[in-house]
Design an enzyme around this catalytic site. Structure first.
Site, PDB file in Angstrom:
ATOM      1  N   ASN A  50      -2.866  -0.354  12.703  1.00 39.74           N
ATOM      2  CA  ASN A  50      -2.367  -0.836  11.421  1.00 39.74           C
ATOM      3  C   ASN A  50      -1.783  -2.243  11.542  1.00 39.74           C
ATOM      4  O   ASN A  50      -2.101  -3.136  10.743  1.00 39.74           O
ATOM      5  CB  ASN A  50      -1.300   0.124  10.893  1.00 39.74           C
ATOM      6  CG  ASN A  50      -0.733  -0.311   9.557  1.00 39.74           C
ATOM      7  OD1 ASN A  50      -1.339  -0.108   8.517  1.00 39.74           O
ATOM      8  ND2 ASN A  50       0.445  -0.920   9.578  1.00 39.74           N
ATOM      9  N   ARG A  82      23.590   4.927  11.000  1.00 44.07           N
ATOM     10  CA  ARG A  82      23.938   6.275  11.436  1.00 44.07           C
ATOM     11  C   ARG A  82      25.438   6.388  11.694  1.00 44.07           C
ATOM     12  O   ARG A  82      26.083   7.355  11.272  1.00 44.07           O
ATOM     13  CB  ARG A  82      23.149   6.648  12.691  1.00 44.07           C
ATOM     14  CG  ARG A  82      23.417   8.073  13.156  1.00 44.07           C
ATOM     15  CD  ARG A  82      22.533   8.480  14.320  1.00 44.07           C
ATOM     16  NE  ARG A  82      23.029   7.990  15.600  1.00 44.07           N
ATOM     17  CZ  ARG A  82      22.419   7.082  16.348  1.00 44.07           C
ATOM     18  NH1 ARG A  82      21.295   6.527  15.940  1.00 44.07           N
ATOM     19  NH2 ARG A  82      22.929   6.716  17.510  1.00 44.07           N
ATOM     20  N   ARG A 117       7.166  -0.303  11.198  1.00 47.13           N
ATOM     21  CA  ARG A 117       8.256  -1.031  11.847  1.00 47.13           C
ATOM     22  C   ARG A 117       9.181  -0.179  12.708  1.00 47.13           C
ATOM     23  O   ARG A 117      10.246  -0.654  13.115  1.00 47.13           O
ATOM     24  CB  ARG A 117       9.101  -1.742  10.781  1.00 47.13           C
ATOM     25  CG  ARG A 117       9.764  -0.780   9.785  1.00 47.13           C
ATOM     26  CD  ARG A 117      10.719  -1.515   8.862  1.00 47.13           C
ATOM     27  NE  ARG A 117      11.323  -0.665   7.858  1.00 47.13           N
ATOM     28  CZ  ARG A 117      12.346   0.154   8.076  1.00 47.13           C
ATOM     29  NH1 ARG A 117      12.866   0.257   9.294  1.00 47.13           N
ATOM     30  NH2 ARG A 117      12.840   0.885   7.096  1.00 47.13           N
ATOM     31  N   VAL A 149      18.749  -5.142  11.449  1.00 51.60           N
ATOM     32  CA  VAL A 149      19.306  -5.518  10.151  1.00 51.60           C
ATOM     33  C   VAL A 149      20.320  -4.471   9.699  1.00 51.60           C
ATOM     34  O   VAL A 149      20.085  -3.269   9.807  1.00 51.60           O
ATOM     35  CB  VAL A 149      18.192  -5.654   9.097  1.00 51.60           C
ATOM     36  CG1 VAL A 149      18.787  -6.020   7.731  1.00 51.60           C
ATOM     37  CG2 VAL A 149      17.181  -6.711   9.529  1.00 51.60           C
ATOM     38  N   ASN A 209       0.827  -1.212   0.000  1.00 54.70           N
ATOM     39  CA  ASN A 209       0.000   0.000   0.000  1.00 54.70           C
ATOM     40  C   ASN A 209       0.863   1.265   0.000  1.00 54.70           C
ATOM     41  O   ASN A 209       0.341   2.375   0.099  1.00 54.70           O
ATOM     42  CB  ASN A 209      -0.955   0.013   1.198  1.00 54.70           C
ATOM     43  CG  ASN A 209      -0.239   0.271   2.525  1.00 54.70           C
ATOM     44  OD1 ASN A 209       0.995   0.193   2.608  1.00 54.70           O
ATOM     45  ND2 ASN A 209      -1.002   0.557   3.572  1.00 54.70           N
ATOM     46  N   SER A 240       8.399  -0.285  23.403  1.00 50.96           N
ATOM     47  CA  SER A 240       7.713   0.781  22.667  1.00 50.96           C
ATOM     48  C   SER A 240       6.343   0.275  22.251  1.00 50.96           C
ATOM     49  O   SER A 240       6.057  -0.926  22.302  1.00 50.96           O
ATOM     50  CB  SER A 240       8.511   1.203  21.424  1.00 50.96           C
ATOM     51  OG  SER A 240       8.407   0.219  20.406  1.00 50.96           O
ATOM     52  N   LYS A 254       3.824  -5.927  17.999  1.00 54.18           N
ATOM     53  CA  LYS A 254       4.370  -7.208  17.557  1.00 54.18           C
ATOM     54  C   LYS A 254       4.061  -8.322  18.561  1.00 54.18           C
ATOM     55  O   LYS A 254       3.843  -9.470  18.182  1.00 54.18           O
ATOM     56  CB  LYS A 254       5.884  -7.078  17.352  1.00 54.18           C
ATOM     57  CG  LYS A 254       6.299  -6.177  16.211  1.00 54.18           C
ATOM     58  CD  LYS A 254       5.945  -6.786  14.864  1.00 54.18           C
ATOM     59  CE  LYS A 254       6.639  -6.058  13.735  1.00 54.18           C
ATOM     60  NZ  LYS A 254       6.381  -6.658  12.415  1.00 54.18           N
ATOM     61  N   VAL A 289      26.513   8.152  20.360  1.00 55.09           N
ATOM     62  CA  VAL A 289      26.044   7.034  21.177  1.00 55.09           C
ATOM     63  C   VAL A 289      25.047   7.559  22.198  1.00 55.09           C
ATOM     64  O   VAL A 289      25.323   8.529  22.909  1.00 55.09           O
ATOM     65  CB  VAL A 289      27.229   6.358  21.898  1.00 55.09           C
ATOM     66  CG1 VAL A 289      26.738   5.283  22.856  1.00 55.09           C
ATOM     67  CG2 VAL A 289      28.199   5.771  20.879  1.00 55.09           C
ATOM     68  N   VAL A 307      13.538   5.313  26.970  1.00 56.56           N
ATOM     69  CA  VAL A 307      13.486   4.818  28.341  1.00 56.56           C
ATOM     70  C   VAL A 307      13.855   3.342  28.290  1.00 56.56           C
ATOM     71  O   VAL A 307      13.070   2.491  27.867  1.00 56.56           O
ATOM     72  CB  VAL A 307      12.079   5.011  28.960  1.00 56.56           C
ATOM     73  CG1 VAL A 307      12.036   4.408  30.359  1.00 56.56           C
ATOM     74  CG2 VAL A 307      11.722   6.491  29.002  1.00 56.56           C
ATOM     75  N   GLU A 308      15.084   3.019  28.703  1.00 57.02           N
ATOM     76  CA  GLU A 308      15.589   1.653  28.635  1.00 57.02           C
ATOM     77  C   GLU A 308      16.734   1.496  29.623  1.00 57.02           C
ATOM     78  O   GLU A 308      17.308   2.488  30.079  1.00 57.02           O
ATOM     79  CB  GLU A 308      16.060   1.318  27.216  1.00 57.02           C
ATOM     80  CG  GLU A 308      17.143   2.250  26.693  1.00 57.02           C
ATOM     81  CD  GLU A 308      17.487   2.026  25.229  1.00 57.02           C
ATOM     82  OE1 GLU A 308      16.962   1.074  24.631  1.00 57.02           O
ATOM     83  OE2 GLU A 308      18.294   2.795  24.681  1.00 57.02           O
ATOM     84  N   TYR A 311       5.335   0.214  19.244  1.00 54.14           N
ATOM     85  CA  TYR A 311       5.594  -0.637  18.077  1.00 54.14           C
ATOM     86  C   TYR A 311       5.888  -2.068  18.516  1.00 54.14           C
ATOM     87  O   TYR A 311       5.296  -3.025  18.004  1.00 54.14           O
ATOM     88  CB  TYR A 311       6.767  -0.088  17.261  1.00 54.14           C
ATOM     89  CG  TYR A 311       7.473  -1.156  16.459  1.00 54.14           C
ATOM     90  CD1 TYR A 311       6.852  -1.743  15.354  1.00 54.14           C
ATOM     91  CD2 TYR A 311       8.743  -1.598  16.817  1.00 54.14           C
ATOM     92  CE1 TYR A 311       7.493  -2.737  14.634  1.00 54.14           C
ATOM     93  CE2 TYR A 311       9.388  -2.582  16.096  1.00 54.14           C
ATOM     94  CZ  TYR A 311       8.761  -3.150  15.010  1.00 54.14           C
ATOM     95  OH  TYR A 311       9.390  -4.147  14.305  1.00 54.14           O
ATOM     96  N   HIS A 312       6.822  -2.231  19.442  1.00 52.47           N
ATOM     97  CA  HIS A 312       7.168  -3.575  19.893  1.00 52.47           C
ATOM     98  C   HIS A 312       5.975  -4.262  20.563  1.00 52.47           C
ATOM     99  O   HIS A 312       5.799  -5.478  20.435  1.00 52.47           O
ATOM    100  CB  HIS A 312       8.362  -3.514  20.850  1.00 52.47           C
ATOM    101  CG  HIS A 312       9.650  -3.113  20.189  1.00 52.47           C
ATOM    102  ND1 HIS A 312      10.211  -1.874  20.358  1.00 52.47           N
ATOM    103  CD2 HIS A 312      10.466  -3.793  19.346  1.00 52.47           C
ATOM    104  CE1 HIS A 312      11.326  -1.792  19.653  1.00 52.47           C
ATOM    105  NE2 HIS A 312      11.501  -2.944  19.030  1.00 52.47           N
TER     106      HIS A 312
END
Length: 358
Positions: A92, A215, A74, A185, A6, A153, A159, A228, A298-299, A155-156
């Site tokens: 989505n 990056r 993603r 990846v 799409n 997140s 999943k 970093v 936040v991690e 997003y995660h």
């Protein structure tokens, strides 16, 4: 073979004012180029997985043996921009995946679903990360259950919801599915895309869709410090793009059994962000500086990280190494396209605690 799209990913570029470092041709041009170099044709369907009617019609028309489902938003930072982006990501991803599951169940339950998951589903637990499933003993009784997830997140989280929905569908509808929990990846070229420049795939470097390795490579080539986040103690699984494609092939050619929800941890190495910066600095043929920024996420700053990833190796995966990929291709690729870099897109623009603002 057929492809369904799409074109949402191209839309995100327009929204964010970013684009791939390497120019990307349109779908019809890519299909034509592939036919010219391989002699094989690819059918194309334009539509949205959120449109259940379109999904059912497409599956019914093409009747594939396997469906490789990579059609989701993603990016963790994209999902954390604000309420709107979080809701979009979950709607989505989760609803589109559910529509696909229903289409498979109602049209041909023998279709093998190969679904892109993410290593980020697991988070960073203080125990070994198994391949999807965990043997548990509690109060003298034992059971096998899905590995507990602690994503970082929205997003995660989407999943994680996908994985639970797929496992449920396999259990109650007797479907067959493979969940590929993919690491970060890196690399941009496969033996197939190298056959014609029109087949080039994306090289994202911006702070929303780009990877930390991309990056760092760009910053090294441009003579800028490698930025970093925090002290760089965050550890992640990584995988070469050539191995990513090989993992998909292995999963498709060795399908899960009916009723089986199979999980592979699709990664080949693990490195901390600081270690990745050191690898880039050592491989680059020139001086490189490293600079530490406040972490916008936040991690945990440092954590235990030991991942089991034997399933794909047992099927025949022979991994490439990170340092070899950098030396072979990435510095040269960036050097040839450095005039396309937008420096402003290299800096973080999304902060996890800022995402509460709608």
């Amino acid at each position: 073979m057929a492809v369904l799209d799409n074109f949402a990913r191209r839309g995100y570029d327009v929204e964010l004012g970013a684009e791939s470092l390497v120019p990307i041709e349109d779908l019809s041009t890519r299909i034509e180029a592939w036919q010219e170099v391989s002699g094989r044709t690819i059918a194309s369907y334009e539509g949205d997985l959120l449109d259940a009617g379109f999904v059912f019609d497409t599956v019914r028309d093409f009747r594939p043996e396997s469906i490789v489902h990579f059609a989701e938003q993603r990016s963790a930072p994209y999902s954390m921009i604000d309420r709107e982006h979080a809701v979009y990501t979950q709607h989505n991803n989760v609803v589109g995946n559910l529509n696909l599951l229903y289409a498979i169940a109602e049209i041909d339950p023998d279709i093998h679903l190969v679904k892109l998951g993410t290593m980020g589903e697991y988070g960073t637990p203080n125990i070994d990360i198994e391949e999807g499933w965990l043997e548990v003993e509690h109060n003298g009784r034992r059971d096998r259950m899905l590995y507990p997830k602690k994503p970082g997140s929205f997003y995660h989280l989407s999943k994680v919801h996908d994985s639970h929905n797929i496992e449920f569908a396999c259990r109650i509808w007797d479907l067959r599915a493979t969940d590929l929990n993919q690491g970060v990846v890196y690399g941009q070229q496969t033996p197939q895309t190298a056959l014609d420049p029109r087949l080039a795939t994306r090289f994202d470097y911006d702070a929303v869709f780009g990877t930390v390795l991309n990056r760092f490579v760009i910053q090294a080539v441009l003579g800028q410090p490698l930025t970093v986040y925090g002290e760089g103690g965050q550890t992640r699984g990584v995988i070469d793009i050539r191995d990513t494609v090989e993992c998909i092939r292995l999963a498709v050619e060795n399908p899960a059994e009916r009723g089986e929800f199979r999980v592979f941890n699709q990664m080949t190495e693990s490195h901390s962000v600081a270690q990745i910066a050191d690898i880039v600095a050592k491989c680059f043929p020139g001086p490189v500086q490293i600079e530490h920024l406040d972490n916008p996420r936040v991690e945990q700053a440092e954590h235990y990280y030991h991942v089991k990833h034997t399933g794909l190796v047992e099927l025949g995966l022979q991994p490439h190494l990170l340092s070899d990929t950098l030396i072979e291709s990435m510095f040269d690729l960036v050097g040839a396209n450095k005039h396309r870099v937008n420096d402003d897109r290299l800096h973080p623009t999304v902060r996890w605690r800022g995402a509460i603002k709608s």
